[in-house]
Scaffold this motif. Sequence first.
Motif, mmCIF file in Angstrom:
data_model
loop_
_atom_site.group_PDB
_atom_site.id
_atom_site.type_symbol
_atom_site.label_atom_id
_atom_site.label_comp_id
_atom_site.label_asym_id
_atom_site.label_seq_id
_atom_site.Cartn_x
_atom_site.Cartn_y
_atom_site.Cartn_z
ATOM 1 N N GLU A 53 43.604 30.547 56.020
ATOM 2 C CA GLU A 53 43.443 31.469 54.908
ATOM 3 C C GLU A 53 42.765 32.768 55.314
ATOM 4 N N ASP A 150 38.210 28.535 42.192
ATOM 5 C CA ASP A 150 38.806 29.000 40.934
ATOM 6 C C ASP A 150 38.758 30.525 40.841
ATOM 7 N N SER A 153 41.153 32.143 43.396
ATOM 8 C CA SER A 153 42.570 32.031 43.032
ATOM 9 C C SER A 153 42.968 33.104 42.028
ATOM 10 N N GLY A 156 43.800 35.983 44.158
ATOM 11 C CA GLY A 156 44.849 35.768 45.131
ATOM 12 C C GLY A 156 44.405 35.929 46.569
ATOM 13 N N GLN A 159 38.570 32.177 49.700
ATOM 14 C CA GLN A 159 37.223 32.129 49.144
ATOM 15 C C GLN A 159 36.275 33.052 49.908
#
Length: 230
Positions: A53, A150, A153, A156, A159
């Motif tokens: 990520e 959360d 997200s 987009g 973290q």
Amino acid sequence: VQVEAGKVHAGLYARGHLSVLPAQRSIFARWDAPDHFLQVRVNSCFVGQVAQEVMGQDAERLELLPEFQQCDRNLEAITLSLLAELEQKNLGRALYVESLTNLLAVHLLRQYAAVKPRLKIHRGGLSKRQLVAVLEYIDSALEQPIKLADLASLSGMSQYHFSHQFKQSLGIAPYQYLLQQRIERAKQLLKQTDQPISEIALSCGFNSHSHLTQQFRKLTGLTPRAYRMG
């Protein structure tokens, strides 16, 4: 004495020294006297997820190198902060713990990976649309556990990058903003209602009366009761 992959390492550990042991590697160690140390285990799947990520690196090709008797002040600070939070059993600060674990994984990747990955750089903070979505979500869910995943997200992004972008936008970390908003909500309820402080604590996302009191005093210098009476 430490034996790892057939290699023997010997030396006196001092405060701040650390070892890094990759997953699926065995180790033998011996102490000549009683001692205290902190052991932190990080799930390899989590580290791989962060690698993909944050750095766009293939988790299957990820390899961390073992280290013996190293000094790493940044890693020490991250792990001690994690220990302090977990010892407090402070459920309301889960967002802070998640931020620390992501920071820990990124640090391990940047400092101890066999092939040093390149960290994707995002500058400029969150867009107006992203920031509005995140702040509205926080305001609508103050009484609930709010996870870093959360919030990320909604924007987009990973973290780790979300935490940095959020701080660029507002000047404070997500967990600090969340705490401020919960305290502000508590202030409103203390002044505008006759609800018991224990109920106010739960409705603002704190796990107990004492938890609210502790955080309220840190930010305002007063207890909730003193604030209500003032």
